[in-house]
Design a protein around this motif. Structure first.
Motif, PDB file in Angstrom:
ATOM      1  N   GLY A 134       0.825  -1.209   0.000  1.00 24.94           N
ATOM      2  CA  GLY A 134       0.000   0.000   0.000  1.00 24.94           C
ATOM      3  C   GLY A 134       0.858   1.257   0.000  1.00 24.94           C
ATOM      4  N   GLN A 135       1.945   1.243   0.767  1.00 22.03           N
ATOM      5  CA  GLN A 135       2.841   2.393   0.802  1.00 22.03           C
ATOM      6  C   GLN A 135       3.529   2.587  -0.552  1.00 22.03           C
ATOM      7  N   LYS A 136       3.923   1.477  -1.183  1.00 25.16           N
ATOM      8  CA  LYS A 136       4.550   1.576  -2.504  1.00 25.16           C
ATOM      9  C   LYS A 136       3.553   2.093  -3.541  1.00 25.16           C
ATOM     10  N   LEU A 137       2.300   1.692  -3.401  1.00 29.85           N
ATOM     11  CA  LEU A 137       1.274   2.166  -4.325  1.00 29.85           C
ATOM     12  C   LEU A 137       1.064   3.670  -4.162  1.00 29.85           C
ATOM     13  N   ASP A 138       1.020   4.133  -2.930  1.00 27.87           N
ATOM     14  CA  ASP A 138       0.900   5.567  -2.678  1.00 27.87           C
ATOM     15  C   ASP A 138       2.078   6.332  -3.286  1.00 27.87           C
ATOM     16  N   TYR A 189       0.036  -4.860  -5.003  1.00 29.82           N
ATOM     17  CA  TYR A 189      -1.001  -4.588  -4.006  1.00 29.82           C
ATOM     18  C   TYR A 189      -2.118  -5.623  -4.108  1.00 29.82           C
ATOM     19  N   ALA A 190      -2.523  -5.942  -5.339  1.00 26.26           N
ATOM     20  CA  ALA A 190      -3.576  -6.935  -5.524  1.00 26.26           C
ATOM     21  C   ALA A 190      -3.140  -8.307  -5.009  1.00 26.26           C
ATOM     22  N   ILE A 191      -1.884  -8.663  -5.276  1.00 26.39           N
ATOM     23  CA  ILE A 191      -1.365  -9.949  -4.816  1.00 26.39           C
ATOM     24  C   ILE A 191      -1.310  -9.991  -3.288  1.00 26.39           C
TER      25      ILE A 191
END
Length: 211
Positions: A134-138, A189-191
């Motif tokens: 989640g942090q990487k996605l942000d 994130y999905a994984i």
């Protein structure tokens, strides 16, 4: 049931959320529920073998009519009995089966304990990966906004003769790389969400991750 390990230093709300996920995993994971079922089955098996160690108590009753010599009538007799029955030759076999059942029960309990520890570990690992993803996605979303703004500025400068074609190509490359990074971050994130769902035996968090 084994207690959860001490939580590391994290915000209070996060601790509560992880505890809830661990509780869900301990209640819903199919592999753990199967281990619990084995313990129940082995317990019943052990109880059955223990009861077979004792002699069997048999009881019964009967009645008959007897004609008494010298009388015209009959006399009704009642008989009742109790009997203990135990096969001495089968005694050692029953004792062995009882010992074997006890061993099977202990093995099932150990397997259940191991399954509990594995569920707790799986939830912690999956939650950590989910938070990191989640942090990487942000970060990827922030990066693409920055590269899009940078590209727009350089494109404007190029059209006005301020920036060179090399500047424009470099900005295009940075934008393409940031888009690839975002795609990978969304996939990760999905994984991680799917792994968390498996770890808890549930569908996992349903809310979409937002900035």
């Amino acid at each position: 049931r084994i207690k959860s390990p001490a939580l590391p230093a994290k915000p209070l709300e996060l601790q509560k959320e992880v505890k809830l996920l661990i509780s869900a995993g301990l209640e819903q994971r199919p592999d753990l529920q199967s281990a619990y079922a084995q313990v129940r089955a082995r317990t019943e098996e052990k109880n059955a073998t223990i009861s077979n160690l004792f002699p069997e108590l048999l009881g019964g009753a009967n009645s008959d009519l007897t004609k008494v010599h010298g009388y015209s009538g009959t006399e009704e007799n009642y008989t009742a009995f109790l009997r203990l029955q135990w096969d001495i030759f089968d005694g050692f076999s029953k004792e062995y089966r009882s010992i074997e059942a006890s061993s099977n029960l202990e093995s099932a309990k150990q397997n259940a304990s191991y399954s509990e520890l594995r569920v707790i570990s799986d939830v912690w690992t999956a939650w950590h990966n989910f938070e990191s993803a989640g942090q990487k996605l942000d970060a990827s979303r922030s990066l693409i906004k920055a590269t899009e703004a940078a590209y727009a500025a350089i494109e404007t400068g190029y059209n006005n003769g301020i920036n060179t074609i090399l500047d424009l190509l470099s900005a295009q490359k940075d934008l393409a790389n940031s888009r690839l990074t975002l795609v990978q971050a969304e996939a990760d994130y999905a994984i991680s969400l799917a792994e968390l769902s498996y770890a808890t035996g549930d569908i996992g968090p349903s809310a979409e991750h937002t900035n």
